[in-house]
Scaffold this motif. Structure first.
Motif, PDB file in Angstrom:
ATOM      1  N   ASN A  49       0.828  -1.216   0.000  1.00 44.21           N
ATOM      2  CA  ASN A  49       0.000   0.000   0.000  1.00 44.21           C
ATOM      3  C   ASN A  49       0.856   1.257   0.000  1.00 44.21           C
ATOM      4  O   ASN A  49       0.524   2.235  -0.675  1.00 44.21           O
ATOM      5  CB  ASN A  49      -0.961  -0.007   1.197  1.00 44.21           C
ATOM      6  N   ARG A  52       2.153   1.609  -3.479  1.00 39.82           N
ATOM      7  CA  ARG A  52       1.081   2.098  -4.345  1.00 39.82           C
ATOM      8  C   ARG A  52       0.901   3.597  -4.194  1.00 39.82           C
ATOM      9  O   ARG A  52       0.749   4.320  -5.174  1.00 39.82           O
ATOM     10  CB  ARG A  52      -0.233   1.394  -3.982  1.00 39.82           C
ATOM     11  N   SER A  53       0.915   4.036  -2.938  1.00 37.35           N
ATOM     12  CA  SER A  53       0.741   5.456  -2.657  1.00 37.35           C
ATOM     13  C   SER A  53       1.891   6.261  -3.253  1.00 37.35           C
ATOM     14  O   SER A  53       1.684   7.308  -3.880  1.00 37.35           O
ATOM     15  CB  SER A  53       0.671   5.660  -1.142  1.00 37.35           C
ATOM     16  N   ASN A  56       1.419   6.379  -7.001  1.00 38.61           N
ATOM     17  CA  ASN A  56       0.384   7.361  -7.369  1.00 38.61           C
ATOM     18  C   ASN A  56       0.936   8.778  -7.294  1.00 38.61           C
ATOM     19  O   ASN A  56       0.668   9.610  -8.161  1.00 38.61           O
ATOM     20  CB  ASN A  56      -0.838   7.226  -6.447  1.00 38.61           C
ATOM     21  N   HIS A  57       1.727   9.038  -6.235  1.00 37.89           N
ATOM     22  CA  HIS A  57       2.337  10.356  -6.054  1.00 37.89           C
ATOM     23  C   HIS A  57       3.284  10.660  -7.226  1.00 37.89           C
ATOM     24  O   HIS A  57       3.250  11.750  -7.796  1.00 37.89           O
ATOM     25  CB  HIS A  57       3.093  10.379  -4.724  1.00 37.89           C
ATOM     26  N   ASN A  59       3.206   9.271 -10.231  1.00 38.01           N
ATOM     27  CA  ASN A  59       2.409   9.431 -11.456  1.00 38.01           C
ATOM     28  C   ASN A  59       1.812  10.826 -11.536  1.00 38.01           C
ATOM     29  O   ASN A  59       1.797  11.438 -12.608  1.00 38.01           O
ATOM     30  CB  ASN A  59       1.310   8.367 -11.526  1.00 38.01           C
ATOM     31  N   ALA A  60       1.333  11.328 -10.396  1.00 32.75           N
ATOM     32  CA  ALA A  60       0.771  12.683 -10.370  1.00 32.75           C
ATOM     33  C   ALA A  60       1.865  13.693 -10.711  1.00 32.75           C
ATOM     34  O   ALA A  60       1.646  14.625 -11.491  1.00 32.75           O
ATOM     35  CB  ALA A  60       0.177  12.990  -8.994  1.00 32.75           C
TER      36      ALA A  60
END
Length: 118
Positions: A49, A52-53, A56-57, A59-60
């Motif tokens: 997790n 994943r976080s 995501n960070h 990717n942003a």
């Protein structure tokens, strides 16, 4: 004979009780192993997790960098168009300047020849 059967029965009972105790101990060990595995799985899920976080960070962030880049590309394109326009205008002004200068020279020549005639 009855006493002998009782003793045999008791001996069998003790053997079975020992086997049961051994099985209980094995089950406890297995239960503790299962608990360890469950903890490991839980830790791995936490790690996953977190990753994943972080992903995501990232990717942003990549998305923002791409947006910034495309904005810069647009700005560069606009600047390039302006530069082309200014170069064309500059060429036009230079041409006008040269035309005006040659007109002025021919007027001076006309003036000189008019002066020499009078």
């Amino acid at each position: 004979d009855h006493e002998h059967a009782d003793k045999e029965h008791l001996a069998k009972q003790r053997v079975l009780e020992t086997e049961i105790e051994t099985l209980h101990k094995k089950m406890e060990l297995k239960d503790s192993k299962i608990a360890e595995f469950e903890m490991e799985v839980s830790n791995l899920e936490d790690d996953r997790n977190q990753l994943r976080s972080a992903l995501n960070h990232l990717n942003a962030h990549v998305g923002k960098v791409q947006d910034d880049k495309s904005q810069m590309d647009q700005d560069f394109g606009s600047l390039n168009e302006e530069m082309i326009k200014y170069k064309a205008e500059s060429k036009q002004w230079r041409q006008q300047y040269n035309d005006t200068r040659s007109e002025l020279q021919s007027l001076q020549i006309d003036l000189e020849s008019a002066r020499t005639q009078f």
